[in-house]
Design a protein around this motif. Structure first.
Motif, mmCIF file in Angstrom:
data_model
loop_
_atom_site.group_PDB
_atom_site.id
_atom_site.type_symbol
_atom_site.label_atom_id
_atom_site.label_comp_id
_atom_site.label_asym_id
_atom_site.label_seq_id
_atom_site.Cartn_x
_atom_site.Cartn_y
_atom_site.Cartn_z
ATOM 1 N N ILE A 189 0.836 -1.201 0.000
ATOM 2 C CA ILE A 189 0.000 0.000 0.000
ATOM 3 C C ILE A 189 0.870 1.249 0.000
ATOM 4 N N GLN B 116 -4.903 -4.441 0.640
ATOM 5 C CA GLN B 116 -5.893 -3.916 1.582
ATOM 6 C C GLN B 116 -6.853 -5.012 2.028
ATOM 7 N N LEU C 82 -8.844 -4.508 5.368
ATOM 8 C CA LEU C 82 -9.288 -3.136 5.074
ATOM 9 C C LEU C 82 -10.241 -3.179 3.885
#
Length: 491
Positions: free
Chosen positions: A248, A376, A381
């Motif tokens: 990320i 993610q 997430l």
């Protein structure tokens, strides 16, 4: 442009790394002199970097076994056309061995030639101490050394996320020299280097890339790495290594934009570079003007007919929605011997060309976004993963309707979009491998456009099968007694 750098070629041939005859002769246009004599000006270092990029280009775009073709041929993205030449059938039929011609030896030899060229630049970089170009050249050399080793590790070794014990298995030999180091192992003509573990390989690859990111310039022109390219490559390597937060972070540092639906067709005929972060270009002095023949793996044109070698898998083609702009980028109707096929379009080149002169799109912004979305999701997430996925889908579908998936449905959507977006660019085999999944082909669908015709003979490769790692080439086994004891299991 025909001068050859004989000293380097002879030196590394004695290490037993090269199965082909060109050794490091493709570092054009070097002169016949010692590296320390030639590599004394920024301009000559740039010439040397041209040679490194050329070596990468050779194994990515080779017409017989390029890295942008064979990983799709091995996977479930294609089916072999029965009216073609039956090229690469050992790979398609999943029966390759150490002596199989093509990809197995090509990737090994050309990748190590790129490594050796990069090492010579790194070893002699102190010759231009204090020049404005020094850091940028060193950054490119470190990054290309890491890039070539990464390809070697994922082809001939396991991928860290592939299985619980992958990190302790054997990967590649990491040939490494330090700045100004003239006494490294690459100078030992009698060396018989051993394969290192996958964990060691990835530590070295990431170390080189992270250092390169601090040195390399923001813009080095067409066909060369820059800071965006290094961060994008890090997003891929971190994903393979299961370091999801770092995926990320690296993705967020890449400032390129996604190609829109309107731009995407022009990307593949080289009219524009929208969304391309790393390319190996035929339009610069880094390459001989021999074209990029990677499309020959998929089809040729003869007397008005399309002679398809491999066509789109019937189920895969039909899974792509009519509102998806990528459908027309991927497929055209190819006709041969009275049959129509779902022929592969990405490498046709400009209008009127036959598998034309197109650059190798090594890494695009779309992959960076997909890397981020997968990372993610792996970190739980889900809202962020969905937002990243929708960022891509918004510029691929018309009309666009935002996705709302959660859980397994979201994971499946990320992998589906990845498969469609990156199809025929050399990803599918590695994506299945790194996720610990098997290859499953439809045992009844054939090669003709309506799903009739001849189905594949080999329909499955179970997860964990030894063939997910290529064998070390026979020429290297014969030349290096150490590696002869380290052949991959199953071969």
């Amino acid at each position: 442009m025909n001068n050859k750098f004989y000293i380097i070629g002879i030196l590394f041939l004695s290490l037993g790394f090269f199965a082909c005859d060109d050794e490091l002769n493709d570092l054009k246009p070097f002169t016949e002199t010692e590296p320390s004599v030639f590599l004394t000006t920024p301009q000559n270092f740039e010439i040397a970097m041209n040679g490194v990029y050329r070596q990468l280009w050779l194994y990515y775009s080779d017409e017989a076994s390029g890295l942008q073709g064979v990983p799709d041929i091995i996977s479930d993205n294609v089916i072999q056309s029965q009216t073609g030449r039956r090229s690469n059938d050992n790979y398609y039929d999943l029966r390759y061995v150490a002596s199989t011609l093509g990809a197995i030896s090509l990737y090994w030899s050309e990748a190590y030639e790129a490594v050796n060229g990069a090492n010579l630049i790194i070893e002699n970089i102190s010759n231009i101490d204090g020049t404005p170009e020094q850091d940028n050249i060193l950054g490119q050399a470190l990054a290309t050394r890491a890039w070539a080793h990464f390809d070697l590790a994922r082809i001939y070794g396991q991928i860290p996320t592939q299985s619980p014990g992958a990190n302790t298995t054997l990967g590649a030999v990491y040939l490494k020299t330090e700045d100004g180091d003239t006494g490294s192992t690459i100078d030992d003509a009698l060396a018989q280097p051993a394969r290192e573990t996958i964990a060691s390989n990835y530590e070295e690859i990431i170390g080189d890339l992270e250092r390169a990111a601090q040195l390399i310039d923001d813009d080095n022109g067409e066909g060369r790495l820059n800071r965006n390219g290094v961060e994008a490559l890090l997003s891929r390597v971190y994903l393979y290594n299961g370091e999801y937060q770092k995926v990320i972070d690296a993705a967020n540092k890449v400032t390129a934009s996604l190609a829109t639906a309107e731009e995407l067709p022009d990307v593949y005929v080289d009219n524009i570079n929208a969304g391309v972060v790393i390319e190996l270009s035929i339009n610069t002095t880094t390459q001989a003007n021999t074209g990029n023949p990677v499309g020959v793996l998929y089809s040729q044109t003869s007397r008005g007919n399309t002679v398809s070698e491999y066509v789109m898998d019937f189920d895969f083609f039909n899974s792509i929605d009519a509102t998806d702009a990528r459908k027309d980028v991927l497929q055209f109707v190819g006709t041969n011997r009275g049959n129509d096929y779902n022929a592969i379009k990405k490498f046709l080149g400009e209008e009127g060309q036959t598998n034309g002169l197109v650059d190798v799109k090594v890494l695009r912004m779309a992959e960076v976004i997909l890397n981020k979305a997968e990372a993610q999701f792996e970190l739980g997430l889900e809202a962020g993963a969905l937002a990243s996925l929708n960022e891509l889908r918004e510029v691929r579908y018309s009309p666009y309707v935002a996705g709302t998936e959660t859980g397994i449905a979201l994971e499946d959507a990320i992998q589906y979009e990845r498969r469609v977006e990156l199809a025929y660019e050399g990803h599918r085999f590695f994506d299945l491998k790194r996720r610990g999944e098997g290859i499953n082909r439809n045992a009844t669908n054939g090669d003709i456009i309506d799903g009739t015709g001849t189905p594949p003979a080999a329909t499955t490769l179970p997860a964990g099968n030894f063939r997910f790692q290529f064998p070390i080439p026979t020429a290297e086994i014969n030349a290096n007694s150490t590696i002869a004891k380290q052949q991959n299991p199953g071969y």
